[in-house]
Design a protein around this motif. Structure first.
Motif, PDB file in Angstrom:
ATOM      1  N   ILE A 114     -31.946 -42.348 -24.459  1.00 17.05           N
ATOM      2  CA  ILE A 114     -30.509 -42.154 -24.676  1.00 17.05           C
ATOM      3  C   ILE A 114     -29.954 -41.135 -23.696  1.00 17.05           C
ATOM      4  O   ILE A 114     -28.893 -41.327 -23.090  1.00 17.05           O
ATOM      5  CB  ILE A 114     -30.237 -41.714 -26.130  1.00 17.05           C
ATOM      6  CG1 ILE A 114     -30.496 -42.877 -27.105  1.00 17.05           C
ATOM      7  CG2 ILE A 114     -28.802 -41.197 -26.290  1.00 17.05           C
ATOM      8  CD1 ILE A 114     -30.409 -42.489 -28.561  1.00 17.05           C
ATOM      9  N   LEU A 115     -30.675 -40.040 -23.514  1.00 15.33           N
ATOM     10  CA  LEU A 115     -30.182 -38.935 -22.699  1.00 15.33           C
ATOM     11  C   LEU A 115     -30.060 -39.285 -21.214  1.00 15.33           C
ATOM     12  O   LEU A 115     -29.281 -38.662 -20.494  1.00 15.33           O
ATOM     13  CB  LEU A 115     -31.069 -37.706 -22.882  1.00 15.33           C
ATOM     14  CG  LEU A 115     -30.925 -37.023 -24.248  1.00 15.33           C
ATOM     15  CD1 LEU A 115     -32.047 -36.012 -24.463  1.00 15.33           C
ATOM     16  CD2 LEU A 115     -29.560 -36.358 -24.369  1.00 15.33           C
ATOM     17  N   TYR A 153     -33.728 -34.424 -30.921  1.00 16.35           N
ATOM     18  CA  TYR A 153     -32.820 -34.969 -29.911  1.00 16.35           C
ATOM     19  C   TYR A 153     -31.968 -33.847 -29.320  1.00 16.35           C
ATOM     20  O   TYR A 153     -31.789 -33.752 -28.094  1.00 16.35           O
ATOM     21  CB  TYR A 153     -31.923 -36.047 -30.526  1.00 16.35           C
ATOM     22  CG  TYR A 153     -30.732 -36.381 -29.663  1.00 16.35           C
ATOM     23  CD1 TYR A 153     -30.819 -37.313 -28.634  1.00 16.35           C
ATOM     24  CD2 TYR A 153     -29.504 -35.736 -29.852  1.00 16.35           C
ATOM     25  CE1 TYR A 153     -29.729 -37.585 -27.816  1.00 16.35           C
ATOM     26  CE2 TYR A 153     -28.413 -36.006 -29.037  1.00 16.35           C
ATOM     27  CZ  TYR A 153     -28.529 -36.933 -28.029  1.00 16.35           C
ATOM     28  OH  TYR A 153     -27.452 -37.196 -27.218  1.00 16.35           O
ATOM     29  N   LEU A 154     -31.434 -32.991 -30.181  1.00 18.64           N
ATOM     30  CA  LEU A 154     -30.565 -31.905 -29.716  1.00 18.64           C
ATOM     31  C   LEU A 154     -31.336 -30.882 -28.886  1.00 18.64           C
ATOM     32  O   LEU A 154     -30.796 -30.314 -27.927  1.00 18.64           O
ATOM     33  CB  LEU A 154     -29.876 -31.244 -30.907  1.00 18.64           C
ATOM     34  CG  LEU A 154     -28.879 -32.147 -31.657  1.00 18.64           C
ATOM     35  CD1 LEU A 154     -28.405 -31.471 -32.933  1.00 18.64           C
ATOM     36  CD2 LEU A 154     -27.690 -32.521 -30.773  1.00 18.64           C
ATOM     37  N   GLU A 155     -32.599 -30.640 -29.241  1.00 16.63           N
ATOM     38  CA  GLU A 155     -33.434 -29.761 -28.427  1.00 16.63           C
ATOM     39  C   GLU A 155     -33.626 -30.344 -27.029  1.00 16.63           C
ATOM     40  O   GLU A 155     -33.513 -29.639 -26.017  1.00 16.63           O
ATOM     41  CB  GLU A 155     -34.796 -29.555 -29.088  1.00 16.63           C
ATOM     42  CG  GLU A 155     -34.774 -28.699 -30.346  1.00 16.63           C
ATOM     43  CD  GLU A 155     -36.119 -28.688 -31.038  1.00 16.63           C
ATOM     44  OE1 GLU A 155     -37.085 -29.265 -30.478  1.00 16.63           O
ATOM     45  OE2 GLU A 155     -36.207 -28.123 -32.145  1.00 16.63           O
ATOM     46  N   LEU A 156     -33.948 -31.624 -26.978  1.00 11.43           N
ATOM     47  CA  LEU A 156     -34.133 -32.286 -25.683  1.00 11.43           C
ATOM     48  C   LEU A 156     -32.839 -32.274 -24.876  1.00 11.43           C
ATOM     49  O   LEU A 156     -32.852 -32.082 -23.653  1.00 11.43           O
ATOM     50  CB  LEU A 156     -34.606 -33.727 -25.904  1.00 11.43           C
ATOM     51  CG  LEU A 156     -36.011 -33.885 -26.485  1.00 11.43           C
ATOM     52  CD1 LEU A 156     -36.243 -35.327 -26.926  1.00 11.43           C
ATOM     53  CD2 LEU A 156     -37.070 -33.471 -25.466  1.00 11.43           C
ATOM     54  N   ARG A 157     -31.748 -32.472 -25.561  1.00 10.61           N
ATOM     55  CA  ARG A 157     -30.444 -32.441 -24.888  1.00 10.61           C
ATOM     56  C   ARG A 157     -30.166 -31.054 -24.310  1.00 10.61           C
ATOM     57  O   ARG A 157     -29.676 -30.927 -23.186  1.00 10.61           O
ATOM     58  CB  ARG A 157     -29.358 -32.843 -25.876  1.00 10.61           C
ATOM     59  CG  ARG A 157     -27.959 -32.949 -25.282  1.00 10.61           C
ATOM     60  CD  ARG A 157     -27.011 -33.526 -26.329  1.00 10.61           C
ATOM     61  NE  ARG A 157     -25.696 -33.758 -25.776  1.00 10.61           N
ATOM     62  CZ  ARG A 157     -24.599 -33.062 -26.083  1.00 10.61           C
ATOM     63  NH1 ARG A 157     -24.677 -32.061 -26.963  1.00 10.61           N
ATOM     64  NH2 ARG A 157     -23.436 -33.345 -25.535  1.00 10.61           N
ATOM     65  N   GLY A 158     -30.495 -30.021 -25.070  1.00  8.92           N
ATOM     66  CA  GLY A 158     -30.308 -28.670 -24.584  1.00  8.92           C
ATOM     67  C   GLY A 158     -31.140 -28.386 -23.351  1.00  8.92           C
ATOM     68  O   GLY A 158     -30.686 -27.725 -22.401  1.00  8.92           O
ATOM     69  N   CYS A 159     -32.378 -28.894 -23.356  1.00  6.87           N
ATOM     70  CA  CYS A 159     -33.253 -28.716 -22.193  1.00  6.87           C
ATOM     71  C   CYS A 159     -32.743 -29.481 -20.979  1.00  6.87           C
ATOM     72  O   CYS A 159     -33.130 -29.187 -19.844  1.00  6.87           O
ATOM     73  CB  CYS A 159     -34.672 -29.172 -22.530  1.00  6.87           C
ATOM     74  SG  CYS A 159     -35.495 -28.154 -23.775  1.00  6.87           S
ATOM     75  N   ASN A 160     -31.884 -30.456 -21.244  1.00  8.53           N
ATOM     76  CA  ASN A 160     -31.320 -31.283 -20.180  1.00  8.53           C
ATOM     77  C   ASN A 160     -29.937 -30.784 -19.767  1.00  8.53           C
ATOM     78  O   ASN A 160     -29.155 -31.519 -19.173  1.00  8.53           O
ATOM     79  CB  ASN A 160     -31.234 -32.743 -20.661  1.00  8.53           C
ATOM     80  CG  ASN A 160     -30.992 -33.728 -19.545  1.00  8.53           C
ATOM     81  OD1 ASN A 160     -31.511 -33.580 -18.448  1.00  8.53           O
ATOM     82  ND2 ASN A 160     -30.177 -34.742 -19.823  1.00  8.53           N
ATOM     83  N   GLY A 161     -29.630 -29.530 -20.127  1.00  8.60           N
ATOM     84  CA  GLY A 161     -28.336 -28.964 -19.769  1.00  8.60           C
ATOM     85  C   GLY A 161     -27.184 -29.556 -20.539  1.00  8.60           C
ATOM     86  O   GLY A 161     -26.036 -29.551 -20.075  1.00  8.60           O
ATOM     87  N   GLY A 164     -25.825 -36.054 -21.022  1.00 11.20           N
ATOM     88  CA  GLY A 164     -25.996 -37.205 -21.899  1.00 11.20           C
ATOM     89  C   GLY A 164     -24.711 -37.480 -22.646  1.00 11.20           C
ATOM     90  O   GLY A 164     -23.659 -36.904 -22.348  1.00 11.20           O
ATOM     91  N   PRO A 165     -24.754 -38.366 -23.622  1.00 11.04           N
ATOM     92  CA  PRO A 165     -23.522 -38.756 -24.320  1.00 11.04           C
ATOM     93  C   PRO A 165     -22.913 -37.622 -25.132  1.00 11.04           C
ATOM     94  O   PRO A 165     -23.612 -36.732 -25.608  1.00 11.04           O
ATOM     95  CB  PRO A 165     -23.995 -39.889 -25.239  1.00 11.04           C
ATOM     96  CG  PRO A 165     -25.449 -39.646 -25.440  1.00 11.04           C
ATOM     97  CD  PRO A 165     -25.937 -39.084 -24.144  1.00 11.04           C
ATOM     98  N   HIS A 166     -21.594 -37.685 -25.271  1.00 10.75           N
ATOM     99  CA  HIS A 166     -20.877 -36.791 -26.178  1.00 10.75           C
ATOM    100  C   HIS A 166     -21.425 -37.055 -27.580  1.00 10.75           C
ATOM    101  O   HIS A 166     -21.435 -38.182 -28.049  1.00 10.75           O
ATOM    102  CB  HIS A 166     -19.379 -37.091 -26.114  1.00 10.75           C
ATOM    103  CG  HIS A 166     -18.537 -36.172 -26.934  1.00 10.75           C
ATOM    104  ND1 HIS A 166     -18.395 -36.327 -28.298  1.00 10.75           N
ATOM    105  CD2 HIS A 166     -17.795 -35.099 -26.591  1.00 10.75           C
ATOM    106  CE1 HIS A 166     -17.587 -35.382 -28.757  1.00 10.75           C
ATOM    107  NE2 HIS A 166     -17.202 -34.621 -27.748  1.00 10.75           N
TER     108      HIS A 166
END
Length: 299
Positions: A114-115, A153-161, A164-166
């Motif tokens: 997703i990200l 998911y939110l942890e991975l998103r944080g690591c990705n700056g 990804g999607p809103h």
């Protein structure tokens, strides 16, 4: 969906432009039986998964004005094995896409896909107040597992700056969740989501128990619905329906295997429905006639 108190606001849209918003029910399959959803009582048997070829054809027909395409309606979109192909194809054609998911099958691998995908919007339908309330509302989902999926998911998103999607997390306001909504908002305010949405309880006619908060007032006022003027809705088998409430195709307006969506949008069935909506003369016994979204209780 938007509603109008003045039908004059819709008169210019008797023959409206092509929609900027589509609901495409890529799958009718769902692994939960949430009490506030028609799936709890069973949806009619239809094609369970929209074929990729049909999806491509629909996108080709509706992409001209860069609409938002919601890849869900009655089922759990993460269960479609061509989901990411659909997201990519829509993006290539200039469409934004959105998922609304119960997050039960949101594995780390799916989260990572997703990200890095072209998905524009992601919404988690969680209602995660307490384990007891959540598991009563969304059987057979497990509260801790789903919350862990979302957190990861939110942890991975944080690591990705935070790329990804809103990302939104949603709770439905109803009798069971009302006492916990403030706590829900507080818990997720610093959790890495972009928005927290408190959704109104939707009443599918004759499909779900009324769990709305507060006693209905006496009387009913008519409010014409925007859906036949602004939204395209297509079931997994290609049936075009007037709105996202018609998960069983009670009011079919056409079929994309028989006519391009543009032709259906401007056909006599749609035009007749719009006229009925403008004049308050929707057919007795129809899904629109029984819809509390247009026949609203007076306050």
């Amino acid at each position: 969906m938007p509603l109008w108190h003045n039908i004059g606001e819709l008169m210019d849209y008797y023959i409206p432009p092509m929609p900027l918003l589509y609901w495409i029910d890529i799958t009718r399959k769902c692994n939960l039986r949430c009490v506030m959803c028609p799936q709890s009582r069973g949806v009619r048997k239809r094609t369970e998964m929209m074929p990729m070829a049909m999806f491509r054809r629909i996108v080709d027909e509706v992409c001209e004005n860069g609409p938002l395409v919601k890849l869900y309606l009655s089922g759990e979109p993460l269960l479609h094995d061509r989901l990411f192909d659909m997201i990519d194809y829509a993006a290539v054609k200039g469409c934004r896409t959105m998922l609304h998911t119960n997050a039960t099958v949101l594995t780390e691998a799916v989260a990572k896909r997703i990200l890095v995908s072209s998905l524009a919007f992601l919404s988690f339908s969680f209602d995660g107040c307490t384990r007891e309330v959540y598991e009563k509302l969304r059987p057979p989902a497990k509260f801790e597992r789903v919350r862990s999926n979302i957190r990861r998911y939110l942890e991975l998103r944080g690591c990705n700056g935070n790329r990804g999607p809103h990302t939104t997390i949603e709770i439905i306001r109803m009798r069971e969740t009302e006492p916990f909504i403030d706590r829900f908002i507080e818990e997720w305010s610093d959790g890495g989501v972009d928005d927290i949405h408190v959704a109104d309880y939707m009443m599918w006619p004759h499909s779900v128990e009324d769990r709305r908060v507060g006693a209905p007032a006496d009387g009913a006022g008519y409010n014409p619905c925007a859906a036949p003027f602004q939204h395209g809705c297509i079931l997994a088998d290609g049936t075009v329906v007037p709105c996202c409430m018609d998960v069983d195709g009670q009011m079919p307006l056409g079929h994309v295997n028989e006519s391009p969506f543009r032709d259906i949008w401007f056909n006599n069935h749609y035009r007749q429905l719009r006229l009925q909506m403008l004049t308050g003369s929707v057919p007795a016994g129809s899904i629109c006639d029984n819809c509390c979204n247009i026949f609203r209780t007076l306050t």
